[in-house]
Enzyme design. Structure first.
Site, PDB file in Angstrom:
ATOM      1  N   GLY A 178      52.817  54.982  33.909  1.00  0.00           N
ATOM      2  CA  GLY A 178      51.900  55.137  32.785  1.00  0.00           C
ATOM      3  C   GLY A 178      50.500  55.470  33.254  1.00  0.00           C
ATOM      4  N   ASP A 179      50.026  54.757  34.263  1.00  0.00           N
ATOM      5  CA  ASP A 179      48.717  55.041  34.846  1.00  0.00           C
ATOM      6  C   ASP A 179      48.690  56.410  35.513  1.00  0.00           C
ATOM      7  OD1 ASP A 179      47.586  52.633  34.084  1.00  0.00           O
ATOM      8  OD2 ASP A 179      47.964  51.637  35.989  1.00  0.00           O
ATOM      9  N   VAL A 180      49.702  56.675  36.311  1.00  0.00           N
ATOM     10  CA  VAL A 180      49.691  57.894  37.116  1.00  0.00           C
ATOM     11  C   VAL A 180      49.812  59.135  36.237  1.00  0.00           C
ATOM     12  CG1 VAL A 180      50.934  59.178  38.891  1.00  0.00           C
ATOM     13  CG2 VAL A 180      50.534  56.729  39.174  1.00  0.00           C
ATOM     14  N   THR A 188      46.568  59.771  34.644  1.00  0.00           N
ATOM     15  CA  THR A 188      45.665  60.299  35.669  1.00  0.00           C
ATOM     16  C   THR A 188      45.859  61.792  35.857  1.00  0.00           C
ATOM     17  OG1 THR A 188      45.308  58.307  36.991  1.00  0.00           O
ATOM     18  CG2 THR A 188      45.382  60.371  38.182  1.00  0.00           C
ATOM     19  N   GLN A 233      47.626  56.847  27.777  1.00  0.00           N
ATOM     20  CA  GLN A 233      48.832  56.527  28.543  1.00  0.00           C
ATOM     21  C   GLN A 233      50.085  56.740  27.704  1.00  0.00           C
ATOM     22  OE1 GLN A 233      47.185  52.628  29.422  1.00  0.00           O
ATOM     23  NE2 GLN A 233      47.515  52.973  31.602  1.00  0.00           N
TER      24      GLN A 233
END
Length: 414
Positions: free
Chosen positions: A185-187, A190, A217
């Site tokens: 989710g973070d990546v 990003t 996200q």
């Protein structure tokens, strides 16, 4: 390449990073945000990490650690904040907010990952900062985006996995859904934010006008769900956990072997025929029940005829033997743990594990997957200590001398 160029001529002087000259203010913490700014830094941008003087990025306290006592630092933090300069600034202080506006006037990009509405409450939201710099690209990464009924909800990586549909699809059919084993989710947020920043910077160069890059996200994870959305909108089917199987491509998944597991993807007719020959069952190429890709895709036929054959191919062979048999012809590779990946000669050849030397010790971290031939990215920079570059950055960008910096520090603004 040797000391000479490919044509025998002396090599050209190395060029600066492709984003050299771009100034990025990184007002983020944890991963979704710091990682975006780190990618820009790897590509040559000047990235300035802005932290509260009394409450820096709490990932500084995440393991693993290098060094001891007061000199100890987080390798987790170092990996996502390499190549950055570090300053402190208090957005809750009026003088701190004024400093940010002045920094924005000298910057090209600002990245923040507060909950939507936070920067506005500080008095430095996008509408305010764009007045200080109409060319500003303002990237906001959040759990649910800047608009919509859930915009103000808090969000973490797991929030994106849960609400983007991915969590419900991961795992095995006879067990509860399983979180993906990394912070996807973070990546994903990003990476989409980084793409958005680069597109907006290009537009700002053409027109002189910046814009907001709004990435959530949930949106980012939803965009990773492959055919699940169209399968539902077209056929009304809700995707669920499939274990190591693909929704429709077969054989294409993980199979056990003598010393572990391998991925095998020999599903089309050409690859299937090659596999049958290599693994000693050429008669199956013309078997009327499984001689076409469409037949092998049928779940019942696959379970009864194809899967047992593939499992028999691999059962008595080890990973290295299977990879050697497959060679460069068949998509077959060992399922590796992180130790095996870090020590993989191919990974080393791609410069994907880099060693960064700190006074406290060496940190081996992932490199950059972006390989540019003319302006290669650099992944070996240090992460800053909180406020490490206050004097340099404030003097360089704003002309603030040591005496004024001491005054601002005494006020609690930096």
């Amino acid at each position: 390449m040797t000391a000479a160029g490919l044509d025998g001529a002396p090599p050209a002087a190395p060029r600066r990073g492709s984003l050299h000259g771009l100034v990025v203010l990184d007002i983020t913490r944890v991963v979704a945000g710091p990682y975006c700014a780190m990618i820009l830094a790897d590509l040559g941008a000047r990235v300035i990490k802005v932290e509260h003087p009394d409450d820096p990025d709490y990932v500084r306290d995440f393991p693993p650690f290098v060094g001891e006592g007061d000199q100890r630092f987080s390798a987790f933090f170092a990996q996502y904040n390499r190549h950055k300069q570090g300053i402190t600034l208090n957005l809750k202080h009026e003088a701190g907010r004024e400093l940010l506006k002045k920094l924005v006037a000298r910057a090209d990009v600002l990245v923040e990952n507060f909950r939507p509405g936070t920067m506005q409450r500080f008095g430095v939201g996008y509408e305010v900062l764009r007045e200080a710099n109409p060319r500003l690209v303002y990237a906001a990464i959040s759990g649910f985006g800047q608009t919509g009924p859930n915009a103000r909800k808090p969000g973490f990586d797991n929030s994106g996995q849960a609400t983007g549909g991915l969590w419900s699809m991961n795992g095995f059919p006879d067990r509860p859904p399983v979180r993906v084993g990394t912070i996807v989710g973070d990546v994903s947020a990003t990476l989409f934010a980084t793409i958005g920043v680069l597109a907006a910077v290009r537009e700002a160069e053409r027109t002189g006008l910046g814009q907001m890059v709004d990435v959530s996200q949930q949106d980012a994870v939803l965009a990773l769900t492959e055919n699940a959305v169209v399968k539902y909108t077209v056929d009304g089917e809700i995707a669920g956990p499939l274990g190591n199987e693909h929704p429709f491509v077969r054989p294409y998944g993980q199979f056990p072997c003598r010393d572990g597991h391998v991925f095998f993807g020999g599903y089309n007719d050409k690859l299937w025929a090659l596999s049958c020959r290599k693994f000693g069952t050429p008669e199956l190429i013309s078997d009327p029940e499984i001689d076409t890709m469409a037949k092998r895709f049928d779940p019942a036929v696959y379970a009864r005829r194809v899967k047992p054959v593939v499992e028999a191919w691999f059962r008595e062979r080890g990973k290295a033997e299977l990879e050697a048999l497959a060679g460069d012809d068949i998509p077959l590779c060992a399922v590796k743990n992180i130790k095996e990946v870090v020590e993989d000669p191919h990974v080393a050849a791609r410069d994907m594990i880099v060693d960064v030397e700190y006074p406290q010790g060496r940190v081996g971290m992932f490199g950059t997957p972006i390989k540019l031939s003319g302006t290669p990215a650099e992944a070996r920079g240090h992460a800053p200590r909180p406020g490490q570059h206050n004097a340099e950055v404030y003097a360089d960008l704003l002309g603030i001398d040591a005496e004024e910096l001491r005054r601002l520090r005494a006020l609690g603004a930096v």
